[in-house]
Write an enzyme that holds these catalytic residues in place. Sequence first.
Site, mmCIF file in Angstrom:
data_model
loop_
_atom_site.group_PDB
_atom_site.id
_atom_site.type_symbol
_atom_site.label_atom_id
_atom_site.label_comp_id
_atom_site.label_asym_id
_atom_site.label_seq_id
_atom_site.Cartn_x
_atom_site.Cartn_y
_atom_site.Cartn_z
ATOM 1 N N ARG A 172 14.899 10.713 -40.726
ATOM 2 C CA ARG A 172 14.930 10.607 -42.262
ATOM 3 C C ARG A 172 15.485 11.769 -43.010
ATOM 4 O O ARG A 172 15.166 12.871 -42.670
ATOM 5 C CB ARG A 172 13.483 9.912 -42.750
ATOM 6 C CG ARG A 172 13.671 9.802 -44.225
ATOM 7 C CD ARG A 172 12.218 9.426 -44.937
ATOM 8 N NE ARG A 172 12.251 8.941 -46.258
ATOM 9 C CZ ARG A 172 11.286 8.699 -47.032
ATOM 10 N NH1 ARG A 172 10.196 8.691 -46.409
ATOM 11 N NH2 ARG A 172 11.431 8.443 -48.127
ATOM 12 N N LYS A 175 6.259 10.602 -41.955
ATOM 13 C CA LYS A 175 6.938 10.135 -43.179
ATOM 14 C C LYS A 175 8.474 9.993 -42.947
ATOM 15 O O LYS A 175 9.106 9.890 -44.001
ATOM 16 C CB LYS A 175 6.503 11.344 -44.354
ATOM 17 C CG LYS A 175 5.066 11.905 -44.442
ATOM 18 C CD LYS A 175 4.144 10.721 -44.290
ATOM 19 C CE LYS A 175 4.203 9.418 -45.255
ATOM 20 N NZ LYS A 175 3.132 8.382 -44.887
ATOM 21 N N SER A 176 8.625 9.531 -41.814
ATOM 22 C CA SER A 176 10.156 9.123 -41.722
ATOM 23 C C SER A 176 10.384 7.532 -41.694
ATOM 24 O O SER A 176 11.657 7.173 -41.130
ATOM 25 C CB SER A 176 10.487 9.755 -40.186
ATOM 26 O OG SER A 176 10.411 11.169 -40.028
ATOM 27 N N GLY A 177 9.425 6.840 -42.150
ATOM 28 C CA GLY A 177 9.590 5.515 -42.223
ATOM 29 C C GLY A 177 9.060 4.708 -41.159
ATOM 30 O O GLY A 177 9.430 3.364 -40.751
ATOM 31 N N THR A 178 7.973 5.327 -40.490
ATOM 32 C CA THR A 178 7.272 4.564 -39.323
ATOM 33 C C THR A 178 6.654 3.386 -39.712
ATOM 34 O O THR A 178 6.923 2.460 -38.714
ATOM 35 C CB THR A 178 5.966 5.723 -38.831
ATOM 36 O OG1 THR A 178 6.547 7.009 -39.000
ATOM 37 C CG2 THR A 178 5.615 5.255 -37.720
ATOM 38 N N TYR A 202 16.526 6.293 -41.012
ATOM 39 C CA TYR A 202 15.954 5.545 -42.029
ATOM 40 C C TYR A 202 16.818 4.921 -43.014
ATOM 41 O O TYR A 202 16.911 3.848 -43.307
ATOM 42 C CB TYR A 202 14.768 6.457 -42.570
ATOM 43 C CG TYR A 202 13.981 5.816 -43.847
ATOM 44 C CD1 TYR A 202 13.119 4.894 -43.626
ATOM 45 C CD2 TYR A 202 14.339 5.812 -45.065
ATOM 46 C CE1 TYR A 202 12.377 4.235 -44.418
ATOM 47 C CE2 TYR A 202 13.650 5.293 -46.170
ATOM 48 C CZ TYR A 202 12.428 4.467 -45.644
ATOM 49 O OH TYR A 202 11.728 4.161 -46.639
ATOM 50 N N SER A 254 7.912 12.846 -49.586
ATOM 51 C CA SER A 254 6.929 12.007 -49.277
ATOM 52 C C SER A 254 5.788 12.428 -48.673
ATOM 53 O O SER A 254 4.553 12.128 -48.700
ATOM 54 C CB SER A 254 7.662 10.858 -48.415
ATOM 55 O OG SER A 254 6.668 9.914 -48.001
ATOM 56 N N LYS A 295 2.774 4.048 -30.743
ATOM 57 C CA LYS A 295 3.512 5.057 -31.695
ATOM 58 C C LYS A 295 3.158 6.446 -31.204
ATOM 59 O O LYS A 295 2.016 6.823 -30.607
ATOM 60 C CB LYS A 295 3.222 4.903 -33.249
ATOM 61 C CG LYS A 295 3.538 3.274 -33.662
ATOM 62 C CD LYS A 295 3.512 3.277 -35.178
ATOM 63 C CE LYS A 295 1.779 3.092 -35.213
ATOM 64 N NZ LYS A 295 1.307 2.830 -36.433
ATOM 65 N N HIS A 349 3.831 10.731 -33.412
ATOM 66 C CA HIS A 349 4.513 11.864 -34.114
ATOM 67 C C HIS A 349 4.847 13.169 -33.353
ATOM 68 O O HIS A 349 5.404 13.916 -33.904
ATOM 69 C CB HIS A 349 3.725 12.052 -35.266
ATOM 70 C CG HIS A 349 3.760 11.059 -36.223
ATOM 71 N ND1 HIS A 349 4.703 10.184 -36.943
ATOM 72 C CD2 HIS A 349 2.340 10.484 -36.711
ATOM 73 C CE1 HIS A 349 4.121 9.212 -37.459
ATOM 74 N NE2 HIS A 349 2.933 9.410 -37.614
#
Length: 284
Positions: free
Chosen positions: A133, A55-58, A196, A141, A109, A111
């Site tokens: 973020r 939820k960091s703007g991926t 972010y 989020s 990608k 995480h």
Amino acid sequence: MAGSDGGTPCTPGEFESKYYEHNGVRLPPFCRGKMEEIANFPVRRGDVWIVTYPKSGTSLLQEVVYLVSQGADPDEIGVMNIEEQLPVLEYPQPGLDIIKELTSPRLIKSHLPYRFLPTDLHNGESKVIYMARNPKDLVVSYYQFHRSLRTMSYRGTFQDFCRRFMNEKLGYGSWFEHVQEFWEHRMDSNVLFLKYEDMHKDLPGVVQLLAHFLGVTFDKAQMEAMVEHCHQLVDQCYNTDALPIGRGRIGLWKDIFTVAMNEKFDAIFKQKMGKSDLTFDFSV
């Protein structure tokens, strides 16, 4: 990911049992049994890796990176399944065997924390783009995301969820350690550390950083067009109507944090980040 239309909402206790712990870090259950294979995953020099805490703007970052690296058009991204173009290393699908066979240059990608990524990445074998973020927006989020997931369908309160976040009891472990590990490697030649919020405050600067890091050259007109394309993607992400609950919006935390929660969060943030010079602008 799956929506919230099925499955039974899980209590905080049931939620607790869904994790798998590896070397003291809580990870999703699908990571079980594959961490050694991930550590030994063969990295190629032409790979580009996008790494974030969840939820960091991926989603936004992957689209911007794809645009910049491929010279693609936003309309093209709109009709393609970009998730297939940028698989997540540790996810069950498509799986490590399939990712190994993808043609170069691969966009991958993850995480996972820095320490769990393939050893070859630590040795500078390919480029890594990390984005952090504002943790207050992130935890809101992440909470909303867990409530929407059929596999989790979390039904605890936000206060309980936020407490878990502060106590480092969520999937992918401690956000505080996650970002600080990458911040410590921000000067590595193969690592680009982004925030972010900078997508909102200085998108042209971010695009220029990405282009330089990826070795892509644009003339002035091409750069202006690329920034405009990226603006379209950013606007879609920040638009509260573009996502079910505006999870990409900056300042999301101000709608849900109480004064007491904010004071507690600030105290924990100062405690866990006090020795780091990594900062976030909570006033945006």
